[in-house]
Scaffold this motif. Structure first.
Motif, PDB file in Angstrom:
ATOM      1  N   UNK A   1       0.750  -1.320  -0.143  1.00  5.44           N
ATOM      2  CA  UNK A   1       0.021  -0.043  -0.108  1.00  5.44           C
ATOM      3  C   UNK A   1       0.682   1.258  -0.162  1.00  5.44           C
ATOM      4  N   UNK A   2       1.939   1.262   0.316  1.00  9.86           N
ATOM      5  CA  UNK A   2       3.108   2.261   0.449  1.00  9.86           C
ATOM      6  C   UNK A   2       3.088   3.046  -1.011  1.00  9.86           C
ATOM      7  N   UNK A   3       3.395   4.264  -1.037  1.00  7.81           N
ATOM      8  CA  UNK A   3       3.706   5.206  -2.357  1.00  7.81           C
ATOM      9  C   UNK A   3       4.960   4.832  -2.742  1.00  7.81           C
ATOM     10  N   UNK A   4       5.312   5.213  -4.148  1.00 12.52           N
ATOM     11  CA  UNK A   4       6.740   4.506  -4.762  1.00 12.52           C
ATOM     12  C   UNK A   4       7.887   5.081  -4.029  1.00 12.52           C
ATOM     13  N   UNK A   5       7.637   6.222  -3.210  1.00  9.94           N
ATOM     14  CA  UNK A   5       8.883   6.819  -2.603  1.00  9.94           C
ATOM     15  C   UNK A   5       9.286   5.710  -1.610  1.00  9.94           C
ATOM     16  N   UNK A   6       8.463   4.994  -1.313  1.00  9.54           N
ATOM     17  CA  UNK A   6       8.907   3.827  -0.069  1.00  9.54           C
ATOM     18  C   UNK A   6       9.606   2.522  -0.828  1.00  9.54           C
ATOM     19  N   UNK A   7       9.432   2.596  -2.130  1.00 10.83           N
ATOM     20  CA  UNK A   7       9.947   1.144  -2.840  1.00 10.83           C
ATOM     21  C   UNK A   7      11.342   0.766  -2.317  1.00 10.83           C
ATOM     22  N   UNK A   8      12.434   1.783  -2.308  1.00 12.22           N
ATOM     23  CA  UNK A   8      13.743   1.125  -1.630  1.00 12.22           C
ATOM     24  C   UNK A   8      13.416   0.308  -0.461  1.00 12.22           C
ATOM     25  N   UNK A   9      12.621   1.194   0.343  1.00 15.40           N
ATOM     26  CA  UNK A   9      12.658   0.419   1.919  1.00 15.40           C
ATOM     27  C   UNK A   9      12.071  -0.918   1.803  1.00 15.40           C
TER      28      UNK A   9
ATOM     29  N   UNK B   1      11.696  -2.996  -0.576  1.00 14.29           N
ATOM     30  CA  UNK B   1      12.613  -4.061  -1.101  1.00 14.29           C
ATOM     31  C   UNK B   1      13.508  -4.556  -0.084  1.00 14.29           C
ATOM     32  N   UNK B   2      14.145  -3.645   0.533  1.00 12.12           N
ATOM     33  CA  UNK B   2      15.053  -4.196   1.675  1.00 12.12           C
ATOM     34  C   UNK B   2      14.253  -5.003   2.561  1.00 12.12           C
ATOM     35  N   UNK B   3      13.244  -4.371   3.142  1.00  9.26           N
ATOM     36  CA  UNK B   3      12.349  -4.981   4.119  1.00  9.26           C
ATOM     37  C   UNK B   3      12.044  -6.547   3.646  1.00  9.26           C
ATOM     38  N   UNK B   4      11.507  -6.784   2.566  1.00  9.68           N
ATOM     39  CA  UNK B   4      11.256  -8.004   1.723  1.00  9.68           C
ATOM     40  C   UNK B   4      12.290  -9.040   1.677  1.00  9.68           C
ATOM     41  N   UNK B   5      13.545  -8.406   1.299  1.00 13.40           N
ATOM     42  CA  UNK B   5      14.811  -9.400   1.290  1.00 13.40           C
ATOM     43  C   UNK B   5      15.487  -9.584   2.398  1.00 13.40           C
ATOM     44  N   UNK B   6      15.264  -8.931   3.335  1.00 14.75           N
ATOM     45  CA  UNK B   6      16.178  -9.124   4.606  1.00 14.75           C
ATOM     46  C   UNK B   6      15.441  -9.654   6.066  1.00 14.75           C
ATOM     47  N   UNK B   7      14.044  -9.357   5.746  1.00 13.29           N
ATOM     48  CA  UNK B   7      13.399  -9.916   7.026  1.00 13.29           C
ATOM     49  C   UNK B   7      12.323 -11.102   6.702  1.00 13.29           C
TER      50      UNK B   7
END
Length: 134
Positions: free
Chosen positions: A60-68, A70-76
């Motif tokens: 649901x987050x906007x595109x500005x949050x995409x990098x965060x 991605x990091x959360x999905x890959x690291x947690x």
């Protein structure tokens, strides 16, 4: 279950499914809106798995949050990440990115408080109608 209660559940599920962060919305207000929907559904005996809620917020987050995201999905491990932990991590990231804007404006605070009051009224009405249904 009354027809009104079923209709209310259907309406809230639709809000949940269509939920997205608004373009210039703060993370605080977005998380408040989302929590309101989930809590109202819980009050109406409709629950979601923690992982589903976490994934829904990330989508649901906007595109500005995409990098965060991605990091959360890959690291947690998103299966064990609670909603509160997710929002906490996102708020921490938001503060780091916007140190100069760490203090929300008075208008933004007022709007969030106004939304909280509206949510509280809805929750009280829902609980009252649940008690009347019993």
């Amino acid at each position: 279950m009354t027809i009104v209660k079923k209709y209310r559940i259907d309406l809230l599920i639709q809000k949940y499914e269509l939920f997205t962060m608004k373009p210039n919305e703060s993370l605080y207000c977005m998380s408040g809106r989302f929590s309101s929907i989930v809590n109202e559904l819980k009050n109406l005996c409709r629950k979601f798995e923690s992982e589903d809620i976490t994934r829904k917020v990330l989508r649901s987050l906007t595109k500005k949050w995409s990098p965060k995201v991605t990091v959360m999905e890959e690291s947690r491990d998103l299966t064990s990440l609670s909603y509160q932990e997710l929002i906490g991590a996102l708020k921490d990231h938001d503060l780091v990115l916007h140190k100069e804007e760490a203090e929300p404006s008075k208008i933004r605070v007022w709007l969030c408080k106004h939304q909280q009051v509206k949510r509280l009224i809805l929750i009280l009405r829902t609980r009252r109608s649940c008690l009347l249904d019993v």
